[in-house]
Write a protein that holds these residues in place. Structure first.
Motif, PDB file in Angstrom:
ATOM      1  N   PRO A   1      -0.465 -17.331 -22.830  1.00  0.00           N
ATOM      2  CA  PRO A   1      -0.862 -17.464 -24.236  1.00  0.00           C
ATOM      3  C   PRO A   1      -2.356 -17.209 -24.447  1.00  0.00           C
ATOM      4  CG  PRO A   1       0.538 -19.301 -23.566  1.00  0.00           C
ATOM      5  CD  PRO A   1       0.205 -18.556 -22.319  1.00  0.00           C
ATOM      6  N   GLU A   2      -3.174 -17.543 -23.445  1.00  0.00           N
ATOM      7  CA  GLU A   2      -4.624 -17.378 -23.590  1.00  0.00           C
ATOM      8  C   GLU A   2      -5.051 -15.902 -23.540  1.00  0.00           C
ATOM      9  OE1 GLU A   2      -3.665 -21.331 -21.753  1.00  0.00           O
ATOM     10  OE2 GLU A   2      -3.099 -19.244 -21.375  1.00  0.00           O
ATOM     11  N   ILE A   3      -4.183 -15.027 -23.046  1.00  0.00           N
ATOM     12  CA  ILE A   3      -4.509 -13.598 -22.969  1.00  0.00           C
ATOM     13  C   ILE A   3      -3.537 -12.816 -23.846  1.00  0.00           C
ATOM     14  CG2 ILE A   3      -4.806 -11.583 -21.490  1.00  0.00           C
ATOM     15  CD1 ILE A   3      -5.483 -13.450 -19.199  1.00  0.00           C
ATOM     16  N   GLY A   4      -2.295 -12.694 -23.406  1.00  0.00           N
ATOM     17  CA  GLY A   4      -1.307 -11.981 -24.193  1.00  0.00           C
ATOM     18  C   GLY A   4      -1.631 -10.506 -24.341  1.00  0.00           C
ATOM     19  N   ALA A   5      -0.852  -9.816 -25.153  1.00  0.00           N
ATOM     20  CA  ALA A   5      -1.035  -8.378 -25.334  1.00  0.00           C
ATOM     21  C   ALA A   5      -2.343  -8.055 -26.058  1.00  0.00           C
ATOM     22  CB  ALA A   5       0.153  -7.794 -26.094  1.00  0.00           C
ATOM     23  N   ARG A   6      -2.683  -8.850 -27.054  1.00  0.00           N
ATOM     24  CA  ARG A   6      -3.931  -8.589 -27.785  1.00  0.00           C
ATOM     25  C   ARG A   6      -5.139  -8.789 -26.885  1.00  0.00           C
ATOM     26  NH1 ARG A   6      -5.674 -11.272 -31.795  1.00  0.00           N
ATOM     27  NH2 ARG A   6      -6.286  -9.612 -33.205  1.00  0.00           N
ATOM     28  N   GLY A   7      -5.103  -9.848 -26.070  1.00  0.00           N
ATOM     29  CA  GLY A   7      -6.205 -10.085 -25.150  1.00  0.00           C
ATOM     30  C   GLY A   7      -6.327  -8.995 -24.115  1.00  0.00           C
ATOM     31  N   GLN A   8      -5.196  -8.546 -23.573  1.00  0.00           N
ATOM     32  CA  GLN A   8      -5.235  -7.476 -22.590  1.00  0.00           C
ATOM     33  C   GLN A   8      -5.738  -6.177 -23.194  1.00  0.00           C
ATOM     34  OE1 GLN A   8      -4.526  -8.118 -19.293  1.00  0.00           O
ATOM     35  NE2 GLN A   8      -5.455  -6.102 -18.977  1.00  0.00           N
ATOM     36  N   LEU A   9      -5.373  -5.939 -24.448  1.00  0.00           N
ATOM     37  CA  LEU A   9      -5.863  -4.739 -25.127  1.00  0.00           C
ATOM     38  C   LEU A   9      -7.371  -4.807 -25.319  1.00  0.00           C
ATOM     39  CD1 LEU A   9      -4.770  -2.108 -26.319  1.00  0.00           C
ATOM     40  CD2 LEU A   9      -4.629  -3.263 -28.532  1.00  0.00           C
ATOM     41  N   ARG A  10      -7.857  -5.982 -25.649  1.00  0.00           N
ATOM     42  CA  ARG A  10      -9.315  -6.148 -25.790  1.00  0.00           C
ATOM     43  C   ARG A  10     -10.016  -5.898 -24.456  1.00  0.00           C
ATOM     44  NH1 ARG A  10     -11.097 -11.587 -27.875  1.00  0.00           N
ATOM     45  NH2 ARG A  10     -13.044 -10.486 -28.278  1.00  0.00           N
ATOM     46  N   LEU A  11      -9.423  -6.385 -23.366  1.00  0.00           N
ATOM     47  CA  LEU A  11      -9.995  -6.122 -22.045  1.00  0.00           C
ATOM     48  C   LEU A  11     -10.045  -4.619 -21.764  1.00  0.00           C
ATOM     49  CD1 LEU A  11      -8.325  -8.882 -19.821  1.00  0.00           C
ATOM     50  CD2 LEU A  11     -10.720  -8.767 -20.538  1.00  0.00           C
ATOM     51  N   SER A  12      -8.999  -3.914 -22.131  1.00  0.00           N
ATOM     52  CA  SER A  12      -8.933  -2.482 -21.853  1.00  0.00           C
ATOM     53  C   SER A  12      -9.981  -1.694 -22.626  1.00  0.00           C
ATOM     54  CB  SER A  12      -7.541  -1.941 -22.176  1.00  0.00           C
ATOM     55  OG  SER A  12      -7.329  -1.856 -23.578  1.00  0.00           O
ATOM     56  N   ARG A  13     -10.527  -2.301 -23.677  1.00  0.00           N
ATOM     57  CA  ARG A  13     -11.544  -1.623 -24.482  1.00  0.00           C
ATOM     58  C   ARG A  13     -12.952  -2.153 -24.213  1.00  0.00           C
ATOM     59  NH1 ARG A  13      -8.258  -1.509 -30.276  1.00  0.00           N
ATOM     60  NH2 ARG A  13      -6.502  -0.282 -29.506  1.00  0.00           N
ATOM     61  N   ALA A  14     -13.047  -3.126 -23.333  1.00  0.00           N
ATOM     62  CA  ALA A  14     -14.343  -3.740 -23.047  1.00  0.00           C
ATOM     63  C   ALA A  14     -15.162  -2.877 -22.086  1.00  0.00           C
ATOM     64  CB  ALA A  14     -14.148  -5.127 -22.448  1.00  0.00           C
ATOM     65  N   ARG A  15     -16.479  -2.965 -22.232  1.00  0.00           N
ATOM     66  CA  ARG A  15     -17.426  -2.215 -21.395  1.00  0.00           C
ATOM     67  C   ARG A  15     -18.378  -3.215 -20.745  1.00  0.00           C
ATOM     68  NH1 ARG A  15     -18.076   3.103 -22.471  1.00  0.00           N
ATOM     69  NH2 ARG A  15     -20.296   2.959 -21.991  1.00  0.00           N
TER      70      ARG A  15
END
Length: 208
Positions: free
Chosen positions: A34-48
Motif C-alpha cells: 500500500p505504501e508504494i503501489g502502482a502510482r508509487g512505482q510509476l513515480r520511481l520510474s520517473r525519478a532522477r
C-alpha cells in the motif's frame, strides 16, 4: 517528485496500465505494498537521482536504486577502480581495476536493470562544475570521500533550494573506520559547513 504532476495517473488501475508485463512481474512485490503501489512505482520510474562518489556508499546505493526501478541515475566520480576497492565496492571486479568507476558502474547497472537511464560524469564536483553536474535531479546522494566536495555539493543543493521550486534535496553519507553518518538536508536545514565549521580532523582520510 510532486504528487500533483499532471501526467501522474489518478488511480491505481490507470497507473497499472502504464507497465509492461515484464515490469508488472519484476515489481510485483512493490505493487502490492500500500505504501508504494502502482502510482508509487510509476513515480520511481520517473525519478532522477544523482550519486556523487561510487565508493563504499555510492556502490550499494546505486545498485539498490537501480534495482528498485528508479528511472535515471547520474553517476559522478573521477576515480578509477583499484584493487583495494573490491572488498567493499561490490559493483567492481578484478578485471575492472584501472577503469573509470562511473563507466564500470553504468555498464553493470544497465545490464541488471532494463529501462534504466544512466548518465556518466568523470569530472569532480567543484564550485565551477556543480551546476552542470547536479542540475535536473530530484535528489542528490553524496558519498564522496573528501570534505571539500561535500561542502560544494551541500551548498549548491541548499542554495538552489532557495531559488528553485522545491530545491534539490540532499542525502549525505560518510564512513570512517567502523562508524558512519547520515544526513538529510533541504533548503530549510542548516548549511553543511555550519554543522561542521572546522571540518574533519586533519589526520583522518579515506585511506585511514
Amino acid at each position: 517528485m510532486s504528487e500533483d504532476r499532471p501526467d501522474l495517473p489518478i488511480d491505481e488501475d490507470e497507473a497499472l496500465s502504464r507497465f509492461s508485463d515484464a515490469e508488472l512481474e519484476r515489481f510485483a512485490r512493490h505493487l502490492v505494498l500500500p505504501e508504494i503501489g502502482a502510482r508509487g512505482q510509476l513515480r520511481l520510474s520517473r525519478a532522477r537521482v544523482a550519486l556523487v562518489g561510487l565508493g563504499g556508499i555510492g556502490c550499494p546505493a546505486a545498485q539498490a536504486l537501480a534495482q528498485c526501478g528508479i528511472g535515471t541515475l547520474g553517476l559522478i566520480d573521477p576515480d578509477t577502480v583499484s584493487l583495494s576497492n573490491l572488498p567493499r565496492q561490490m559493483l567492481f571486479r578484478a578485471a575492472d581495476v584501472g577503469r573509470p568507476k562511473a563507466l564500470v558502474a553504468a555498464e553493470v547497472l544497465e545490464e541488471a536493470s532494463p529501462g534504466l537511464s544512466v548518465t556518466v560524469a568523470l569530472d569532480p564536483v567543484r564550485a565551477g562544475t556543480a551546476e552542470r553536474l547536479l542540475s535536473g535531479y530530484d535528489l542528490v546522494i553524496d558519498g564522496s570521500d573528501n570534505f571539500d566536495t561535500r561542502v560544494v555539493v551541500a551548498d549548491w543543493c541548499q542554495s538552489r533550494g532557495q531559488t528553485a521550486s522545491g530545491g534539490d534535496r540532499l542525502i549525505a553519507a560518510s564512513v570512517t573506520g567502523t562508524e558512519g553518518q547520515l544526513l538529510c538536508l533541504d533548503r530549510d536545514s542548516p548549511r553543511y559547513s555550519s554543522l561542521f565549521p572546522e571540518g574533519p580532523p586533519p589526520e583522518q582520510s579515506c585511506a585511514d
